[in-house]
Design an enzyme around this catalytic site. Structure first.
Site, PDB file in Angstrom:
ATOM      1  N   CYS A 155      -5.986  -1.001   7.601  1.00 42.08           N
ATOM      2  CA  CYS A 155      -4.651  -0.866   8.192  1.00 42.08           C
ATOM      3  C   CYS A 155      -4.479   0.419   8.998  1.00 42.08           C
ATOM      4  CB  CYS A 155      -3.582  -0.969   7.110  1.00 42.08           C
ATOM      5  SG  CYS A 155      -3.677   0.296   5.828  1.00 42.08           S
ATOM      6  N   CYS A 204      -4.339  -5.279   7.432  1.00 43.29           N
ATOM      7  CA  CYS A 204      -5.477  -4.825   6.632  1.00 43.29           C
ATOM      8  C   CYS A 204      -6.772  -5.578   6.895  1.00 43.29           C
ATOM      9  CB  CYS A 204      -5.125  -4.922   5.144  1.00 43.29           C
ATOM     10  SG  CYS A 204      -3.756  -3.830   4.671  1.00 43.29           S
ATOM     11  N   LYS A 213      -1.968  -4.742  -6.897  1.00 39.92           N
ATOM     12  CA  LYS A 213      -1.215  -3.997  -5.883  1.00 39.92           C
ATOM     13  C   LYS A 213      -0.084  -4.881  -5.357  1.00 39.92           C
ATOM     14  CE  LYS A 213      -1.767  -1.709  -1.373  1.00 39.92           C
ATOM     15  NZ  LYS A 213      -2.721  -1.346  -0.314  1.00 39.92           N
ATOM     16  N   ARG A 252       3.312   5.141   4.800  1.00 42.10           N
ATOM     17  CA  ARG A 252       3.034   4.614   6.132  1.00 42.10           C
ATOM     18  C   ARG A 252       3.332   5.638   7.210  1.00 42.10           C
ATOM     19  NH1 ARG A 252       5.188  -1.406   4.392  1.00 42.10           N
ATOM     20  NH2 ARG A 252       3.347  -1.867   3.117  1.00 42.10           N
ATOM     21  N   GLU A 288      -5.414 -10.730 -11.639  1.00 41.26           N
ATOM     22  CA  GLU A 288      -6.077 -10.004 -10.549  1.00 41.26           C
ATOM     23  C   GLU A 288      -7.055  -8.969 -11.102  1.00 41.26           C
ATOM     24  OE1 GLU A 288      -6.277 -10.185  -7.374  1.00 41.26           O
ATOM     25  OE2 GLU A 288      -4.471 -11.067  -6.498  1.00 41.26           O
ATOM     26  N   LYS A 334      -0.543  -0.551  -8.920  1.00 43.30           N
ATOM     27  CA  LYS A 334       0.161   0.178  -7.867  1.00 43.30           C
ATOM     28  C   LYS A 334       1.336  -0.670  -7.390  1.00 43.30           C
ATOM     29  CE  LYS A 334      -0.436   2.021  -3.182  1.00 43.30           C
ATOM     30  NZ  LYS A 334      -1.304   2.083  -1.998  1.00 43.30           N
ATOM     31  N   SER A 370       4.025   6.998  -2.812  1.00 37.94           N
ATOM     32  CA  SER A 370       4.763   7.915  -1.944  1.00 37.94           C
ATOM     33  C   SER A 370       6.274   7.832  -2.125  1.00 37.94           C
ATOM     34  CB  SER A 370       4.396   7.635  -0.486  1.00 37.94           C
ATOM     35  OG  SER A 370       4.740   6.302  -0.117  1.00 37.94           O
ATOM     36  N   TYR A 395       0.779  12.499  -5.701  1.00 38.61           N
ATOM     37  CA  TYR A 395       1.037  13.574  -4.745  1.00 38.61           C
ATOM     38  C   TYR A 395       1.608  14.806  -5.442  1.00 38.61           C
ATOM     39  CZ  TYR A 395       0.518   9.556  -1.699  1.00 38.61           C
ATOM     40  OH  TYR A 395       0.022   8.428  -1.090  1.00 38.61           O
TER      41      TYR A 395
END
Length: 332
Positions: free
Chosen positions: A125, A133, A199, A209, A237, A252, A278, A317
Site C-alpha cells: 500500500c 495492498c 487485522k 495513513r 485467521e 490489530k 496510530s 508508538y
C-alpha cells in the site's frame, strides 16, 4: 469467604503498600515487550513530525543511527520499519527493489546498530500509486493470488538486506505459506514471519495513513481486512497462518479487540503480538495535551491491559515514553 459474619479474606491487606502490591502482581510490563514502529523517508537530514501523531517522525536513513541509539539506551530492542518510497507506480516496484527505501534502512541499521532487532512490514500500500495492498484487476479489485508474487519478492529482498524478521500486513489469503516457501527457497530458512493474522478494517488507522502516506486513492480495504464484528473469524485467521508457517501472530488493533487477543492466545498458546495502533495513540496524546488525562498513567495502564489479555509483544508508538517511565518507576 466468611468467618462468622466477618470477612475471612480481605483483599485490601495485600493492597496496603507498594511492596505488597508488587508481590502479588500478576502482569509485569517491561520495555523488553515493546516493538517501535519507524517511518523511513527519502532525503537527508529529514525529520518530519506527523501532525496527527505528536512525537512520531518520518526519518531519513542518515538519522536512523541516532534513533536506534536512543531506543537501545531506553531498553527497546526491536523496530518495525515502514517505507515511504521515492516514487510510486501501479506495481509498487520500489517495495521489492534491492535499492528500495526499506532495504537501505535495514542495511544502515544492521551496520550502525547491530544490537537492534529489525522487523520489516511487507505490504504494497505504501508503494502503489493507487494505495491498495496488491495488484489490481481490470475491475479495480485486489487480485489475491497475483499479489502473492509481489509480496514474496518484497520479503526476500528485505531478508537479503538483512532483516531479522518479516511481517506481512496485506491480508491476502495464503500469503504466509507463499512467503515461507520463497524465503526458504532463497536460503532464508532462519528468517521468521510475524503475520498480521487478525487485522481488522478499523477506523483507528487514520493517523498511520498520514505517517506512511498510504491512504487508498479510491474505495477502502474492507474486501480484504476483517469485519470488526467477527471474533471467531479472527481466531480462524490465526489458525490458518500458524498452519502455513507463521512464527508470530498478531491482533490489530489492540484496544477494541482485547477479547480477540485473549482468545487467540488462549486457543493456540503461540507467540502473539498486539498492535497498539496510530488512532489509539493519537487519542491518548490529544487528551493528554488538553490536560484531560494523566498520560503516563493511562499509557502504562493501556499497555498493561494488552499484556494481561495475552500479548507477548506490543507494537506501540508509546514505546520510548513508556520505556522511560518504567525505568523511572523502577528507580523510585
Amino acid at each position: 469467604m466468611q468467618y462468622g459474619s466477618f470477612p475471612f479474606y480481605r483483599p485490601r491487606r495485600m493492597r496496603a503498600t507498594e511492596v505488597a502490591r508488587q508481590l502479588i502482581r500478576e502482569t509485569e510490563l517491561s520495555e523488553r515487550d515493546f516493538i517501535y514502529p519507524v517511518f523511513v523517508r527519502p532525503g537527508k537530514g529529514e525529520r518530519r513530525e506527523v501532525p496527527s501523531m505528536p512525537g512520531v517522525f518520518q526519518l531519513s536513513v542518515d538519522l536512523l543511527a541516532a534513533e536506534m541509539k536512543e531506543l537501545l539506551r531506553l531498553g527497546v530492542r526491536a523496530v518495525l520499519l515502514f517505507g515511504l518510497p521515492e516514487h510510486k507506480d501501479e506495481c509498487g516496484s520500489e517495495a521489492y527493489s534491492d535499492e528500495g527505501i526499506v532495504q537501505h534502512a535495514v542495511r544502515a541499521i544492521r551496520a550502525q546498530a547491530p544490537d537492534m532487532y529489525v522487523i520489516t512490514d511487507v505490504c504494497m500500500c505504501e508503494y502503489t500509486s493507487h494505495g491498495h495492498c496488491g495488484k489490481l484487476t481490470d475491475a479495480g479489485e485486489v487480485d489475491n493470488d497475483a499479489t502473492l508474487e509481489w509480496l514474496a519478492a518484497e520479503a526476500v529482498s528485505h531478508a537479503r538486506a538483512g532483516a531479522h524478521m518479516v511481517a506481512p500486513s496485506d491480508m491476502m489469503d495464503g500469503r504466509v505459506r507463499h512467503l515461507r516457501a520463497a524465503l526458504d527457497a532463497e536460503g532464508f530458512t532462519h528468517v521468521p514471519i510475524m503475520s498480521y493474522s487478525t487485522k481488522y478494517a478499523s477506523g483507528f488507522y487514520g493517523p498511520f495513513r498520514d505517517a506512511a502516506e498510504s491512504a487508498p486513492s479510491f474505495g477502502d480495504r474492507r474486501a480484504y481486512q476483517m469485519d470488526p464484528a467477527n471474533a471467531a473469524e479472527g481466531v480462524r485467521e490465526a489458525a490458518l497462518d500458524i498452519a502455513e508457517g507463521a512464527d508470530v501472530v498478531m491482533v490489530k488493533p489492540a484496544l477494541s479487540y482485547l477479547d480477540v487477543l485473549h482468545r487467540v492466545k488462549s486457543e493456540f498458546a503461540f507467540p502473539t503480538v498486539a498492535y497498539n495502533v496510530s488512532g489509539e495513540y493519537a487519542m491518548v496524546k490529544a487528551a493528554a495535551q488538553n490536560g484531560w488525562i494523566d498520560e503516563q498513567r493511562v499509557v502504562l495502564e493501556l499497555l498493561t491491559s494488552m499484556k494481561r489479555a495475552g500479548a507477548d509483544m506490543i507494537i506501540t508508538y508509546h514505546a520510548k515514553d513508556a520505556a522511560r517511565w518504567l525505568r523511572e518507576r523502577g528507580r523510585a
